[in-house]
Design a protein around this motif. Sequence first.
Motif, PDB file in Angstrom:
ATOM      1  N   LYS A  56       0.864  -1.174   0.000  1.00  0.00           N
ATOM      2  CA  LYS A  56       0.000   0.000   0.000  1.00  0.00           C
ATOM      3  C   LYS A  56       0.899   1.221   0.000  1.00  0.00           C
ATOM      4  O   LYS A  56       1.830   1.319   0.802  1.00  0.00           O
ATOM      5  N   PHE A  57       0.595   2.190  -0.889  1.00  0.00           N
ATOM      6  CA  PHE A  57       1.399   3.398  -1.025  1.00  0.00           C
ATOM      7  C   PHE A  57       0.692   4.606  -0.427  1.00  0.00           C
ATOM      8  O   PHE A  57      -0.542   4.646  -0.334  1.00  0.00           O
ATOM      9  N   GLU A  58       1.499   5.569  -0.031  1.00  0.00           N
ATOM     10  CA  GLU A  58       0.942   6.889   0.306  1.00  0.00           C
ATOM     11  C   GLU A  58       0.545   7.543  -1.013  1.00  0.00           C
ATOM     12  O   GLU A  58       1.407   7.734  -1.886  1.00  0.00           O
ATOM     13  N   PRO A  59      -0.747   7.866  -1.218  1.00  0.00           N
ATOM     14  CA  PRO A  59      -1.149   8.480  -2.499  1.00  0.00           C
ATOM     15  C   PRO A  59      -0.322   9.722  -2.808  1.00  0.00           C
ATOM     16  O   PRO A  59       0.006  10.507  -1.919  1.00  0.00           O
ATOM     17  N   TYR A  99       5.851   3.531   0.539  1.00  0.00           N
ATOM     18  CA  TYR A  99       4.873   2.628   1.134  1.00  0.00           C
ATOM     19  C   TYR A  99       4.280   3.244   2.391  1.00  0.00           C
ATOM     20  O   TYR A  99       4.966   3.933   3.160  1.00  0.00           O
ATOM     21  N   ASP A 100       3.006   2.984   2.608  1.00  0.00           N
ATOM     22  CA  ASP A 100       2.301   3.405   3.814  1.00  0.00           C
ATOM     23  C   ASP A 100       2.547   2.339   4.876  1.00  0.00           C
ATOM     24  O   ASP A 100       2.111   1.192   4.737  1.00  0.00           O
ATOM     25  N   MET A 101       3.213   2.714   5.936  1.00  0.00           N
ATOM     26  CA  MET A 101       3.614   1.740   6.941  1.00  0.00           C
ATOM     27  C   MET A 101       2.474   1.311   7.868  1.00  0.00           C
ATOM     28  O   MET A 101       2.682   0.544   8.808  1.00  0.00           O
ATOM     29  N   LYS A 102       1.260   1.772   7.586  1.00  0.00           N
ATOM     30  CA  LYS A 102       0.104   1.258   8.331  1.00  0.00           C
ATOM     31  C   LYS A 102      -0.270  -0.142   7.844  1.00  0.00           C
ATOM     32  O   LYS A 102      -1.085  -0.825   8.475  1.00  0.00           O
ATOM     33  N   ARG A 103       0.253  -0.549   6.690  1.00  0.00           N
ATOM     34  CA  ARG A 103      -0.021  -1.859   6.121  1.00  0.00           C
ATOM     35  C   ARG A 103       1.290  -2.514   5.692  1.00  0.00           C
ATOM     36  O   ARG A 103       2.258  -1.825   5.336  1.00  0.00           O
TER      37      ARG A 103
END
Length: 432
Positions: free
Chosen positions: A241-244, A249-253
């Motif tokens: 999952k990426f930060e738009p 990458y979005d580190m929440k996932r």
Amino acid sequence: VHIVTWNVSTRFPEGVALHSLLGLGTIPEHDGELPDFYVIGLQEVNAQVQNQVMGLFKEDPWTGKFKELLRERNFVVVKTEQMQGLLLMIFTRKKHLLHLREIEAEYTRTGLGGIWGNKGAVSIRMNIYGCTTVFLNSHLAAHDHMLDERVEDYNKIVQEHKYHVKARESIFNHDYVFWFGDLNFRLTGEATTSPEDIRDEVKKDNLSELIQKDQLLLVMSQERAFSELSERLPAFPPTFKFEPGTQEYDMKRRPAWCDRILYRVSDRKYNNVKLIAKQNSYKSHPAFSISDHKPVTSEFNIKIFSDPSEKVIEFAPIDIWTIGAEYTIKYKLPDGLEDAGSDWIGVYNSDFGSVEEYLAYEYTSRCKEEEERRTFSLTFPDTLYLPEDGAQTYVLVYFQSTGTRGITGLAGMSEPFRVEHRAPSPTFNDVD
């Protein structure tokens, strides 16, 4: 066949240049060799209820954007199918239109136990010349711990997804099957591998080690799901999952290869010749950053055989169509081709970009049989309006159809013709 899968995360396509996703140049003159078909599967499109209601009356913005790009390259929208956020579009070169038969769309809901359509599958099956093909776009259950639910989704789709073409009712009873979408499979080791650990392995380019933890590969090897299909091992980084708006990458996932393209080739033979699907590419497109997913594309060469039983309807030539007066067309049904029950003939601009762009139509149930064998006439009313434009030509297209949400096929197209408006009748004041 060029296939695209992309979870667009409810974003709209305004300001997004889609050329590179389709392998196109910025202008047609800069294009390389183009495929015969574009198959585009999107997830999380326009999923809000108010947009769904609007969608009943208006073309989806993503369909419009792709159509605008491909129309100037002489591609036509053959069929689209949408179930809430799942959208599937098929474009083809115009020269193939009359060789696409028994086209049918289907959908299966898996969200909330099959009640809600935010998860599930949409598909379009068709005969391409003599070969039967399914294109299926799916969005399966999310989150790392929901592996069993993803397997259940797959099996529900396989069991419940049924077509109405004789001897081709199930997905895998076809020559070619292409199954793609946000399949949502994650990496095993949730308790021992953090998002940061995965990100660091990606930065080290240790993709071949990471992919061995992929849940999809696991369930395929266990024959729990997708074992009927094949996939080239992804050689690109995880697409979620990426930060738009970024490449981070979005580190929440935990990053994962959620977005996949799989395929299956039947072992059926035609005159002792095997069917073949050669996969030429399989890649992600990290430059697209409006969503938290990166799009994935794959291009295939598939072997197709002609169908000797395929028949084409012949229209009598039309010189000038007079608008403002009834106009009768004639056409000939070849032996072996019968009215499917809800057949119709549409009037189109000759440069139409979608089979939905008809300007007028009449059902062939209103036709009359002429003295000449298997020749029919059909009269369009004097209320039909077509703009008189010296540069614009029109065509007639014959559709075989079994009815609403039925099976359709394009069985004939006339040569282009022009229109002129009927001269007005003289009034009393015009008479000397």
